[in-house]
Design a protein around this motif. Structure first.
Motif, mmCIF file in Angstrom:
data_model
loop_
_atom_site.group_PDB
_atom_site.id
_atom_site.type_symbol
_atom_site.label_atom_id
_atom_site.label_comp_id
_atom_site.label_asym_id
_atom_site.label_seq_id
_atom_site.Cartn_x
_atom_site.Cartn_y
_atom_site.Cartn_z
ATOM 1 N N LYS A 94 21.492 4.246 20.407
ATOM 2 C CA LYS A 94 20.246 4.748 19.405
ATOM 3 C C LYS A 94 18.975 4.879 20.585
ATOM 4 N N GLU A 95 18.450 5.909 20.366
ATOM 5 C CA GLU A 95 17.351 6.738 21.539
ATOM 6 C C GLU A 95 15.849 6.012 20.730
ATOM 7 N N GLN A 96 15.145 4.981 21.573
ATOM 8 C CA GLN A 96 13.824 4.302 21.349
ATOM 9 C C GLN A 96 13.236 5.038 22.252
ATOM 10 N N LEU A 97 11.938 5.017 21.107
ATOM 11 C CA LEU A 97 10.908 4.977 21.748
ATOM 12 C C LEU A 97 10.192 3.953 22.149
ATOM 13 N N ALA A 98 9.230 3.404 23.267
ATOM 14 C CA ALA A 98 9.293 2.346 24.163
ATOM 15 C C ALA A 98 7.791 2.609 24.896
ATOM 16 N N ILE A 99 7.068 1.020 24.678
ATOM 17 C CA ILE A 99 5.935 0.807 25.524
ATOM 18 C C ILE A 99 6.721 0.219 26.505
ATOM 19 N N VAL A 100 5.794 0.099 27.604
ATOM 20 C CA VAL A 100 5.673 -1.106 28.936
ATOM 21 C C VAL A 100 4.594 -1.651 29.158
ATOM 22 N N ARG A 101 4.426 -3.444 29.654
ATOM 23 C CA ARG A 101 2.922 -3.227 29.788
ATOM 24 C C ARG A 101 3.448 -4.972 30.527
ATOM 25 N N VAL A 102 2.018 -5.185 30.723
ATOM 26 C CA VAL A 102 2.698 -6.751 31.372
ATOM 27 C C VAL A 102 2.145 -7.535 30.821
ATOM 28 N N TYR A 103 2.938 -8.676 30.594
ATOM 29 C CA TYR A 103 2.591 -9.637 29.283
ATOM 30 C C TYR A 103 3.199 -11.065 31.089
ATOM 31 N N LYS A 104 1.855 -11.344 31.140
ATOM 32 C CA LYS A 104 2.380 -13.170 31.824
ATOM 33 C C LYS A 104 2.718 -13.020 33.020
ATOM 34 N N ASP A 105 2.120 -11.544 33.890
ATOM 35 C CA ASP A 105 2.696 -11.607 35.269
ATOM 36 C C ASP A 105 4.344 -10.610 35.457
ATOM 37 N N THR A 106 5.137 -10.765 33.549
ATOM 38 C CA THR A 106 6.333 -10.434 33.603
ATOM 39 C C THR A 106 5.904 -8.700 32.817
ATOM 40 N N LEU A 107 6.855 -7.877 33.067
ATOM 41 C CA LEU A 107 6.925 -6.658 33.139
ATOM 42 C C LEU A 107 7.747 -6.999 30.761
ATOM 43 N N VAL A 108 6.948 -6.346 30.211
ATOM 44 C CA VAL A 108 7.785 -5.521 28.790
ATOM 45 C C VAL A 108 7.897 -4.637 28.674
ATOM 46 N N MET A 109 8.791 -4.542 28.329
ATOM 47 C CA MET A 109 9.095 -3.193 27.406
ATOM 48 C C MET A 109 9.360 -3.712 25.255
ATOM 49 N N GLU A 110 8.755 -2.847 24.895
ATOM 50 C CA GLU A 110 8.617 -3.271 23.358
ATOM 51 C C GLU A 110 9.693 -1.635 22.698
ATOM 52 N N THR A 111 10.053 -1.491 21.691
ATOM 53 C CA THR A 111 10.286 -0.169 21.679
ATOM 54 C C THR A 111 9.648 0.013 20.117
ATOM 55 N N ILE A 112 9.949 1.290 20.061
ATOM 56 C CA ILE A 112 8.276 1.376 19.209
ATOM 57 C C ILE A 112 9.244 2.253 18.376
ATOM 58 N N HIS A 113 8.581 2.704 16.944
ATOM 59 C CA HIS A 113 8.854 3.209 15.985
ATOM 60 C C HIS A 113 9.056 5.021 16.250
ATOM 61 N N PHE A 114 9.504 5.999 16.360
ATOM 62 C CA PHE A 114 8.798 7.010 16.020
ATOM 63 C C PHE A 114 7.912 7.658 14.690
ATOM 64 N N PRO A 115 7.463 8.777 15.006
ATOM 65 C CA PRO A 115 6.251 9.031 13.777
ATOM 66 C C PRO A 115 6.760 8.927 12.700
ATOM 67 N N ASP A 116 7.976 10.260 12.995
ATOM 68 C CA ASP A 116 8.787 9.969 11.510
ATOM 69 C C ASP A 116 9.146 8.768 10.799
ATOM 70 N N GLU A 117 9.561 7.898 11.625
ATOM 71 C CA GLU A 117 10.447 6.833 11.095
ATOM 72 C C GLU A 117 9.015 5.801 10.426
ATOM 73 N N VAL A 118 7.713 6.264 10.304
ATOM 74 C CA VAL A 118 6.754 5.283 9.223
ATOM 75 C C VAL A 118 6.076 6.099 8.518
ATOM 76 N N ARG A 119 6.857 5.353 7.295
ATOM 77 C CA ARG A 119 6.409 6.068 5.851
ATOM 78 C C ARG A 119 4.751 6.315 5.944
ATOM 79 N N SER A 120 4.656 7.726 5.519
ATOM 80 C CA SER A 120 3.418 8.054 4.942
ATOM 81 C C SER A 120 3.097 7.397 4.306
ATOM 82 N N THR A 121 1.104 6.622 4.109
ATOM 83 C CA THR A 121 0.474 5.666 3.278
ATOM 84 C C THR A 121 0.126 6.698 2.298
ATOM 85 N N ALA A 122 0.366 8.027 1.524
ATOM 86 C CA ALA A 122 0.414 8.652 0.581
ATOM 87 C C ALA A 122 0.923 7.990 -0.113
ATOM 88 N N ASP A 123 2.736 7.824 0.218
ATOM 89 C CA ASP A 123 3.657 7.104 -0.910
ATOM 90 C C ASP A 123 3.243 6.016 -0.878
#
Length: 274
Positions: free
Chosen positions: A146-175
């Motif tokens: 599965k292709e994942q969108l992700a961010i890479v950041r620093v957490y306590k001297d360690t690199l952390v990668m966090e997978t995040i949802h694609f925009p179309d995977e987040v439902r609209s608040t209008a619903d």
């Protein structure tokens, strides 16, 4: 720490061989379901509703339901070819952004990144770059087909990668149903609410928050174990119906032939007298 993925991460021409490790773990207490009468664990079988029989793993195919009860069947070979075509064991940082620009609703799962044998220097470079720039990297990665969108950041001297949802995977608040329209809030009520927030405001200390339900459940389980309030189940699996029927038939046959067979009598030996 178990390695769940191995590849590389790159930004520009810098390439870092890395390993991926799960940064979090689910500590939910899993409860099994037992038959109330005999305490045998309940198993779940894959049954075809059309044929009304159990289906083996090799008899199952994957399909996409594009309309009600209408499917496109996909072969394992087609899926495997598609997977190999798109599977690249590399994480390429596409953009750099500020962390506060991403709403928490997008975040999915966290992984620790560790450098492979030769990646220490480049790893340190990326870590220092992110720290001094105050930015995080936005990247793409393929995990478990599965292709994942992700961010890479620093957490306590360690690199952390966090997978995040694609925009179309987040439902609209209008619903979301029954959201009230903006209404006039009484100023006195608002002032009181703000005062309460001010009184409860503190520095975030994650260690002070605990799962009280899980703790209480484990205490209950240990209490029952200590009081011998437990049940045991035999490891022997029940015989399938056809085997049971066969054994019954064989036993009935033995009983029937046994009754017909006449008992034999033995001649008594006469003891010789001297």
């Amino acid at each position: 720490m178990h390695t769940v993925w191995k590849g590389s991460i790159s930004f520009g021409l810098v390439n870092i061989p890395i390993k991926l490790h799960s940064a979090t773990e689910n500590k939910d207490i899993k409860l099994r379901q037992l038959h109330k009468e005999c305490h045998t664990p309940i198993s779940y079988k894959k049954v075809c509703e059309g044929c009304e029989k159990e289906v083996k793993e090799e008899d199952i195919v994957k399909a996409y339901e594009y309309a009600k009860n209408k499917f496109v069947v996909l072969d394992d070979e087609e899926l495997e070819a598609l997977k190999k075509e798109n599977e690249d064991k590399a994480v390429e940082i596409i953009d750099f952004v500020k962390l506060e620009e991403i709403d928490p609703i997008y975040f999915e799962r966290s992984y620790f990144l560790s450098p492979d044998t030769t990646g220490g220097k480049a790893y340190s470079l990326l870590r220092k770059t992110l720290e001094q720039s105050g930015k995080i990297g936005v990247a793409k990665i393929i995990i478990r087909s599965k292709e994942q969108l992700a961010i890479v950041r620093v957490y306590k001297d360690t690199l952390v990668m966090e997978t995040i949802h694609f925009p179309d995977e987040v439902r609209s608040t209008a619903d979301v149903p029954n959201i009230p329209s903006e209404e006039t809030v009484v100023q006195k009520e608002l002032d009181t609410a703000l005062l309460l927030v001010d009184q409860l405001t503190t520095a975030f200390t994650p260690e002070k928050y605990t799962d009280e339900y899980r703790t209480a459940l484990m205490e209950l389980i240990e209490e029952k174990k200590a009081g011998n309030n437990t049940v045991s189940v035999s490891d022997k699996q029940p015989l399938p119906d056809n085997v049971t029927d066969l054994m019954s038939a064989l036993q009935a046959s033995l009983d029937k032939t046994g009754k017909k067979k006449k008992p034999t009598t033995r001649k008594k030996k006469v003891a010789k007298t001297s």
